[in-house]
Design an enzyme around this catalytic site. Structure first.
Site, mmCIF file in Angstrom:
data_model
loop_
_atom_site.group_PDB
_atom_site.id
_atom_site.type_symbol
_atom_site.label_atom_id
_atom_site.label_comp_id
_atom_site.label_asym_id
_atom_site.label_seq_id
_atom_site.Cartn_x
_atom_site.Cartn_y
_atom_site.Cartn_z
ATOM 1 N N ASP A 55 -30.334 -80.624 27.544
ATOM 2 C CA ASP A 55 -30.520 -79.293 26.989
ATOM 3 C C ASP A 55 -29.736 -79.197 25.675
ATOM 4 O OD1 ASP A 55 -31.048 -76.451 26.871
ATOM 5 O OD2 ASP A 55 -29.003 -76.147 27.627
ATOM 6 N N ASP A 70 -28.922 -75.728 23.648
ATOM 7 C CA ASP A 70 -28.048 -74.569 23.513
ATOM 8 C C ASP A 70 -27.001 -74.529 24.621
ATOM 9 O OD1 ASP A 70 -29.891 -74.110 21.577
ATOM 10 O OD2 ASP A 70 -30.302 -72.033 22.108
#
Length: 412
Positions: A187, A189
């Site tokens: 991922d 963010d």
């Protein structure tokens, strides 16, 4: 004739030539080397050598074994070390089922934490076969090789103990399955970078409070991600596309991100990012870090302005899992050899699908679902879960100190 064993253990100050001296003495006697283990802790050496021989127990000082015993004691005395000799009759090591690696990370790592972890392992009927330090900076990481435990049961017990002791603990099966991980999917963010990009955009649009509330609820799994994304993006309508350049400058990588990517790329891993954020930002990360694959949403821009809409299919929770499968297929790597890393509910499907799912400074729902959780603020701590030591990382950097990741400012 019945085979017997003799375990020779030397303990004392480490120095060059200890191992050579011991084996040179043993070479003069009719014994076979069965096993060797050596560890050095703060300049103190523990060297264990298991040899086998035919015949009765080496009693007294006469005979071949008595001479060997005396020779080993002379070497120990000459080196200023202590020696212990233990005889046995069983040449076959009894291998217990359920061989696992338990990785413990702490900053600091206190004796009480190790006592708690070791106590839980013992209570599960398991045995600690070996202990090794993988890192001492910026966190302390200790790896225990254990046998005789059920992975699911032990993981549950150690997770509970980790919460009590405020350390991170991961439980993985030993053997080729652990070493076979070849694709990392991460991922972006609040994982690869230290912010939520949509919140950085919202600061420029003057709607930070509204967007932050929606983001928090979505990350907890309280809102459908696709709907929440459209709702937040709509608040950005009218922003100039020049905002992307400013946000790229505002993006800060999580500590250890460069080391993680650089090290894994050196080891010929494939590295991918998958984001509920936006290609206008992730594309620069791909170029900056040399990332192999990426998937993210794209903000629509018309006449130099954001329209408040997303172009194409939204990369949401199931979309991230599909991206992992697609990247694995493109790399020619089975799903069992993938690692997924994330922090929010949007990452749950890909964490479940991967061969190893890691929660990084994650929400409680993600920590509970993942195979391992890392709560220290250093992304390169994930290397230790793959069995890579800090010393190996530093040695690789020393051998190739000029290898650049990019020429862009360090904030990216």
């Amino acid at each position: 004739m019945k085979q017997r064993t003799l375990l020779i253990t030397l303990t004392g100050p480490d120095r060059p030539g200890v191992t050579s001296r011991l084996f040179s003495v043993l070479a003069s006697f009719p014994v076979n080397v069965v096993d060797v283990e050596q560890v050095v802790i703060r300049g103190r050496l523990v060297l264990g050598v298991l040899v086998s021989y035919a015949g009765g127990p080496p009693t007294g000082t006469g005979g071949t074994l008595g001479a060997m015993w005396a020779a080993v004691e002379r070497v120990a005395e000459d080196l200023g070390m202590e020696v212990e000799l233990t005889t046995g009759t069983d040449l076959k090591e009894k291998r217990r089922r359920g061989r696992l690696h338990v990785t413990v990370l702490g900053n600091p790592l206190l004796p009480a934490a190790m006592a708690g972890i070791a106590g839980r392992i013992a209570a599960a009927g398991a045995n600690i076969d070996r202990i090794e330090r993988l890192a001492h900076l910026p966190v302390t990481c200790i790896e225990l090789a254990i046998s005789g435990a059920d992975p699911a049961t032990l993981r549950s017990e150690l997770t509970a103990e980790a919460v009590l002791q405020q350390v991170d603990v991961a439980v993985q099966r030993s053997g080729i399955h652990r070493r076979a991980k070849r694709l990392i999917v991460m991922d972006v963010d609040s994982t690869l970078i230290q912010a939520e990009v949509i919140e950085l955009l919202a600061q420029h649009a003057g709607c930070m409070d509204e967007v932050e509330k929606i983001t928090t609820a979505a990350m907890r799994g309280e809102l459908d991600f696709a709907a929440s994304l459209r709702e937040r993006v709509a608040l950005l309508e009218g922003l100039s596309e020049d905002v992307f350049e400013q946000v790229r400058k505002d993006v800060v990588l999580t500590p250890g991100a460069r080391t993680l990517v650089r090290t894994l790329k050196r080891l010929d891993y494939r590295f991918a990012i998958v984001s509920g954020g936006f290609t206008q930002i992730t594309d620069s990360l791909v170029e900056e870090l040399g990332i192999d694959y990426s998937a993210a949403n794209t903000l629509e821009v018309v006449n130099g302005k954001l329209t408040g809409r997303v172009v194409g299919e939204i990369v949401d929770r199931p979309g991230k899992a599909r991206a992992l499968e697609r990247f694995a297929e493109q790399a020619g790597i089975p799903i069992s050899q993938t690692v997924a890393i994330g922090d929010g509910a949007n990452d749950l499907d890909m964490i479940a699908a991967a061969g190893l799912g890691i929660a990084f400074n994650a929400k409680p729902v993600v920590r509970q679902a993942a195979d391992a959780a890392v709560n220290v603020p250093y992304l390169d701590a994930i290397l230790y879960l793959l069995g890579i030591t800090r010393e190996e990382v530093e040695a690789a950097d020393a051998e190739d100190p000029l290898e650049p990741l990019s020429a862009t400012p360090p904030s990216l």
